[in-house]
Design an enzyme around this catalytic site. Structure first.
Site, mmCIF file in Angstrom:
data_model
loop_
_atom_site.group_PDB
_atom_site.id
_atom_site.type_symbol
_atom_site.label_atom_id
_atom_site.label_comp_id
_atom_site.label_asym_id
_atom_site.label_seq_id
_atom_site.Cartn_x
_atom_site.Cartn_y
_atom_site.Cartn_z
ATOM 1 N N GLU A 1 -6.106 15.644 3.596
ATOM 2 C CA GLU A 1 -6.024 15.751 2.133
ATOM 3 C C GLU A 1 -6.531 14.485 1.449
ATOM 4 O O GLU A 1 -7.333 14.541 0.505
ATOM 5 C CB GLU A 1 -4.570 16.013 1.728
ATOM 6 C CG GLU A 1 -4.325 15.982 0.228
ATOM 7 C CD GLU A 1 -2.855 16.228 -0.108
ATOM 8 O OE1 GLU A 1 -2.408 17.359 0.064
ATOM 9 O OE2 GLU A 1 -2.172 15.271 -0.528
ATOM 10 N N ARG B 1 -27.405 -0.560 -24.899
ATOM 11 C CA ARG B 1 -26.619 -1.091 -26.020
ATOM 12 C C ARG B 1 -26.998 -2.547 -26.301
ATOM 13 O O ARG B 1 -26.973 -3.383 -25.391
ATOM 14 C CB ARG B 1 -25.124 -0.980 -25.677
ATOM 15 C CG ARG B 1 -24.192 -1.569 -26.705
ATOM 16 C CD ARG B 1 -24.108 -0.714 -27.937
ATOM 17 N NE ARG B 1 -23.134 -1.243 -28.886
ATOM 18 C CZ ARG B 1 -22.969 -0.765 -30.107
ATOM 19 N NH1 ARG B 1 -23.702 0.267 -30.522
ATOM 20 N NH2 ARG B 1 -22.074 -1.288 -30.913
#
Lengths: 381, 82
Positions: free
Chosen positions: A244, A270
């Site tokens: 898992e 930016r």
């Protein structure tokens, strides 16, 4: 160890990346806001065979090895912005692995086809109101009766719980025994008398995956509902949780790579004080750390995946991967918000959703603190 | 060192954390006493499979097989004989 993808793995990954961007990402802001399980997208993922990957063809699966399964979830995490959906899919595959690893041949033949096809949704009921990290202090009981068992107890915060068709419920079968021998795993189908699922719980992130209670009240299940042997639940869970953690980390690492790429792009575009913000070390060092963690996370993930693929034990490696990748992702998401400033805080730019989702990753499947405990124990402390 | 003593050595050093304790007996109860817990069993499995070059099948991952040094040794020797 060779971490390079094979040609086939790369081809599948490219297919998944295209699929996720075209089919799974549109509308994610609205779905997140609504907090509703996207059943239509679940069906699309089923059609892409995402839940069938590691299971034998004889049982309705596609027969891929575990490393390929991990590589696909890695690609999914990279391209798909819906982290809730990814965790729902991972939960389904993990339930299938539980059945494949511990169920008998009849159970595998009977249950895996509907799981692999996504026709029925699975959940695993472990966490209880009074036992989270102290997993095996669970109070749900399974008492033998008439050749079967009567289950009583409440599971909570169960992934896929509110939409589940079949649940793997862990319960105490022998309360007089110490931890290792006191718990067993049972398959309980929706509609079984005495079994009910609660409504979805409101939560901070992963809002497209439903979490809720599963309640057993004098819930009788026949003997063949036992998955594995009686008293095997703790060992079974301890083995399954290694698979898992690796599978979940695959999606998280993909997410980390996406956050990194987005930050690099933004830092180049930016401008502030007359130059790209990426030229400022306050920004570039954050991104450098993300890049470093991607590289290290990849080593941790595939080291563990290769071990599980060889059916080796990987308690240490899976905990290291889970701890490192989930914490790296959370920090990267926090930095991604900071790099964008005010825009990062706005839902429209989607970074805040990644941050909300990433926090859960340091909690589910064992908190970071529990991973550290595991690592310390395995270091002999 | 024979199989049983190799396992005894590992459990004593990795799980008991106290070399001054009474030596671990072949039939001392490891699961019932809590010496082998959920993480301990995975650590032990990792050690057994690497040390003895075996792979313990899922069907054998039951608490009874880890109850004592004797049962663990028997489990390992069954796998080595395969």
């Amino acid at each position: 160890m060779n971490f390079a993808f094979t040609e086939e793995q790369q081809k599948i990954r490219n297919t998944i990346i295209d699929f996720a961007r075209q089919e799974l990402n549109p509308g994610i802001i609205e779905r997140d806001r609504a907090g509703v399980f996207p059943r239509d997208l679940w069906v699309k993922c089923a059609e892409m065979r995402l839940m069938a990957l590691p299971f034998p063809e004889a049982h309705g699966g596609d027969g891929f090895d575990f490393v390929t399964t991990v590589a696909v979830f890695h690609a999914l995490g990279y391209a798909c912005k819906d982290s809730g959906l990814i965790l729902s899919l991972a939960t389904q595959v993990i339930c299938g692995l539980t059945i494949q690893l511990s169920g008998n041949q009849e159970q595998a033949a009977c249950l895996l086809p509907d799981l692999a096809s996504g026709t029925l949704i699975y959940a695993q009921g472990i966490t209880e109101p009074d036992s989270g990290s102290d997993t095996f202090a669970m109070r749900t009981t399974a008492t033998k009766k008439d050749g079967g068992y009567i289950l009583n107890g409440t599971k909570t915060m169960i992934s896929n719980g509110p939409v589940t068709d079949r649940a793997l419920i862990y319960a105490v079968t022998n309360p007089t025994k110490k931890t290792l021998a006191r718990i067993s795993c049972f398959l309980v189908p929706k509609g079984n008398p005495g079994f009910s699922a609660g409504n979805p719980m409101e939560k901070m992130g992963l809002r497209t995956m439903t979490n809720g209670e599963l309640v057993c009240t004098d819930c009788y299940v026949p003997g063949p509902s036992l998955v594995g042997r009686e008293g095997q639940g703790v060992i079974l869970f301890s083995e399954v949780v290694e698979w898992e953690r690796v599978l979940i980390c695959a999606g998280l690492l993909g997410g980390l790579e996406r956050v990194l790429e987005d930050c690099i792009r933004y830092a180049k575009e930016r401008k502030a004080f007359g130059q790209s913000i990426g030229t400022f070390q306050a920004i570039s060092h954050k991104i450098a750390t993300m890049r470093m963690n991607v590289e290290l996370g990849r080593l941790a993930l595939y080291s563990a995946a290769i071990l599980k693929n060889k059916r080796k034990r990987a308690a240490l490696e899976s905990s290291v991967a889970k701890f490192f990748i989930s914490e790296s992702l959370k920090q990267a998401c926090l930095d991604a918000v900071q790099i964008r400033g005010g825009y990062g805080y706005m839902s429209e730019f989607e970074v805040e959703r990644d941050l909300r989702d990433s926090i859960a990753a340091t909690i589910y499947s064992g908190t970071s603190e529990m991973q550290a405990n595991t690592i310390a124990r395995l270091a002999g402390l | 060192m024979n199989t049983c003593n190799t396992i005894r050595d590992f459990i004593t050093h990795e799980m008991l954390h106290d070399s001054l304790k009474t030596p671990l007996g072949d039939d001392d109860q490891l699961v019932d006493s809590g010496i082998i817990d959920s993480l301990g069993v995975m650590n032990l499995l990792s050690f057994l499979e690497e040390k003895f070059s075996i792979q313990i099948p899922d069907d054998d991952l039951i608490p009874e097989n880890f109850a004592s040094l004797s049962t663990i040794t028997a489990l390992v020797e069954r796998q080595m004989a395969r």
